[in-house]
Design a protein around this motif. Structure first.
Motif, PDB file in Angstrom:
ATOM      1  N   UNK A   1     -29.814  14.147  33.504  1.00 32.13           N
ATOM      2  CA  UNK A   1     -31.202  14.526  33.783  1.00 32.13           C
ATOM      3  C   UNK A   1     -31.948  14.835  32.474  1.00 32.13           C
ATOM      4  N   UNK A   2     -31.285  15.543  31.570  1.00 30.65           N
ATOM      5  CA  UNK A   2     -31.911  15.862  30.277  1.00 30.65           C
ATOM      6  C   UNK A   2     -32.203  14.581  29.501  1.00 30.65           C
ATOM      7  N   UNK A   3     -31.288  13.631  29.535  1.00 25.54           N
ATOM      8  CA  UNK A   3     -31.519  12.348  28.852  1.00 25.54           C
ATOM      9  C   UNK A   3     -32.693  11.605  29.481  1.00 25.54           C
ATOM     10  N   UNK A   4     -32.767  11.648  30.812  1.00 24.27           N
ATOM     11  CA  UNK A   4     -33.888  10.999  31.497  1.00 24.27           C
ATOM     12  C   UNK A   4     -35.209  11.620  31.068  1.00 24.27           C
ATOM     13  N   UNK A   5     -35.255  12.937  31.000  1.00 22.11           N
ATOM     14  CA  UNK A   5     -36.482  13.618  30.579  1.00 22.11           C
ATOM     15  C   UNK A   5     -36.823  13.278  29.130  1.00 22.11           C
ATOM     16  N   UNK A   6     -35.816  13.211  28.287  1.00 24.52           N
ATOM     17  CA  UNK A   6     -36.038  12.875  26.873  1.00 24.52           C
ATOM     18  C   UNK A   6     -36.591  11.453  26.746  1.00 24.52           C
TER      19      UNK A   6
ATOM     20  N   UNK B   1     -40.219  10.305  25.363  1.00 22.87           N
ATOM     21  CA  UNK B   1     -40.402   9.315  24.295  1.00 22.87           C
ATOM     22  C   UNK B   1     -41.414   8.245  24.701  1.00 22.87           C
ATOM     23  N   UNK B   2     -41.321   7.806  25.960  1.00 27.24           N
ATOM     24  CA  UNK B   2     -42.265   6.807  26.462  1.00 27.24           C
ATOM     25  C   UNK B   2     -43.677   7.393  26.464  1.00 27.24           C
ATOM     26  N   UNK B   3     -43.819   8.621  26.943  1.00 26.63           N
ATOM     27  CA  UNK B   3     -45.133   9.262  26.962  1.00 26.63           C
ATOM     28  C   UNK B   3     -45.688   9.438  25.549  1.00 26.63           C
ATOM     29  N   UNK B   4     -44.830   9.822  24.616  1.00 25.58           N
ATOM     30  CA  UNK B   4     -45.268   9.972  23.221  1.00 25.58           C
ATOM     31  C   UNK B   4     -45.711   8.626  22.653  1.00 25.58           C
ATOM     32  N   UNK B   5     -44.985   7.580  22.983  1.00 29.50           N
ATOM     33  CA  UNK B   5     -45.334   6.239  22.503  1.00 29.50           C
ATOM     34  C   UNK B   5     -46.678   5.804  23.077  1.00 29.50           C
ATOM     35  N   UNK B   6     -46.888   6.074  24.368  1.00 29.79           N
ATOM     36  CA  UNK B   6     -48.165   5.720  25.005  1.00 29.79           C
ATOM     37  C   UNK B   6     -49.298   6.495  24.354  1.00 29.79           C
TER      38      UNK B   6
ATOM     39  N   UNK C   1     -24.867   8.623  24.180  1.00 34.36           N
ATOM     40  CA  UNK C   1     -25.555   8.502  25.459  1.00 34.36           C
ATOM     41  C   UNK C   1     -24.550   8.772  26.581  1.00 34.36           C
ATOM     42  N   UNK C   2     -24.980   9.496  27.571  1.00 35.75           N
ATOM     43  CA  UNK C   2     -24.134   9.859  28.699  1.00 35.75           C
ATOM     44  C   UNK C   2     -24.137   8.738  29.732  1.00 35.75           C
ATOM     45  N   UNK C   3     -22.953   8.426  30.240  1.00 33.80           N
ATOM     46  CA  UNK C   3     -22.842   7.426  31.297  1.00 33.80           C
ATOM     47  C   UNK C   3     -23.583   7.930  32.533  1.00 33.80           C
ATOM     48  N   UNK C   4     -24.226   7.018  33.255  1.00 30.71           N
ATOM     49  CA  UNK C   4     -24.992   7.420  34.436  1.00 30.71           C
ATOM     50  C   UNK C   4     -24.074   7.968  35.532  1.00 30.71           C
ATOM     51  N   UNK C   5     -22.936   7.317  35.722  1.00 30.02           N
ATOM     52  CA  UNK C   5     -21.995   7.749  36.766  1.00 30.02           C
ATOM     53  C   UNK C   5     -21.057   8.806  36.202  1.00 30.02           C
ATOM     54  N   UNK C   6     -20.697   9.759  37.028  1.00 29.22           N
ATOM     55  CA  UNK C   6     -19.747  10.794  36.615  1.00 29.22           C
ATOM     56  C   UNK C   6     -18.391  10.122  36.433  1.00 29.22           C
ATOM     57  N   UNK C   7     -17.828  10.153  35.226  1.00 26.19           N
ATOM     58  CA  UNK C   7     -16.597   9.404  34.962  1.00 26.19           C
ATOM     59  C   UNK C   7     -15.371   9.899  35.740  1.00 26.19           C
ATOM     60  N   UNK C   8     -15.412  11.121  36.226  1.00 23.03           N
ATOM     61  CA  UNK C   8     -14.270  11.665  36.972  1.00 23.03           C
ATOM     62  C   UNK C   8     -14.549  11.709  38.482  1.00 23.03           C
ATOM     63  N   UNK C   9     -15.477  10.879  38.932  1.00 27.29           N
ATOM     64  CA  UNK C   9     -15.857  10.890  40.349  1.00 27.29           C
ATOM     65  C   UNK C   9     -14.667  10.568  41.255  1.00 27.29           C
TER      66      UNK C   9
END
Length: 143
Positions: free
Chosen positions: A117-122, A126-131, A1-9
């Motif tokens: 963003x891709x993780x958010x869409x995924x 998943x939530x939509x598929x579950x619903x 999983x990708x960290x939300x904040x850019x680690x090199x900010x």
């Protein structure tokens, strides 16, 4: 999983600060070169306007001394202009290097943002598929 904040900010902020500093130095070097060129131009124009009338040996000596002094002053102004041109070249190189470092981190930040963003869409999918699955399951029980 990708960290939300850019680690090199933090590093990116530092690189942008360095780039801004280099841009300021570049602007200052360009202004200094323009000023040196203007100084030399002013001196040349002043020399062109100074036509001396020579009517004695003493006046001739004074004109010769003034011209020698003027030539020396022009050489100094040309040396300052040459040094200013070298400072401008150095500042341009420093800015280009700082910009290149910033660009590489900005590209990493863009990739990170795209991955988040891709993780958010995924996750949303998943939530939509579950619903949808639960809705089908509930409809199947109702009939």
């Amino acid at each position: 999983m990708t960290s939300r904040a850019f680690p090199l900010a933090g590093l990116l902020r530092l690189r942008r600060i360095n780039q801004d500093r280099a841009a300021g130095e570049l602007a200052a070097a360009a202004a200094a070169l323009r000023e040196r060129a203007a100084d030399r131009g002013t001196a040349m124009a002043s020399l062109d306007r100074s036509l001396s009338r020579v009517d004695s040996a003493q006046a001739l000596s004074a004109v010769a001394a003034a011209r020698a002094s003027s030539r020396s002053m022009l050489r100094e102004l040309e040396a300052l202009e040459t040094r200013s041109r070298a400072d401008l070249d150095r500042a341009q190189n420093d800015f280009s290097a700082a910009r290149a470092q910033t660009i590489s981190l900005e590209k990493l930040e863009e990739r990170h943002t795209a991955a988040v963003h891709a993780e958010d869409l995924k996750a949303e999918q998943l939530v939509l598929d579950e619903i949808a699955t639960n809705a089908r399951h509930l409809r199947g029980k109702q009939t």
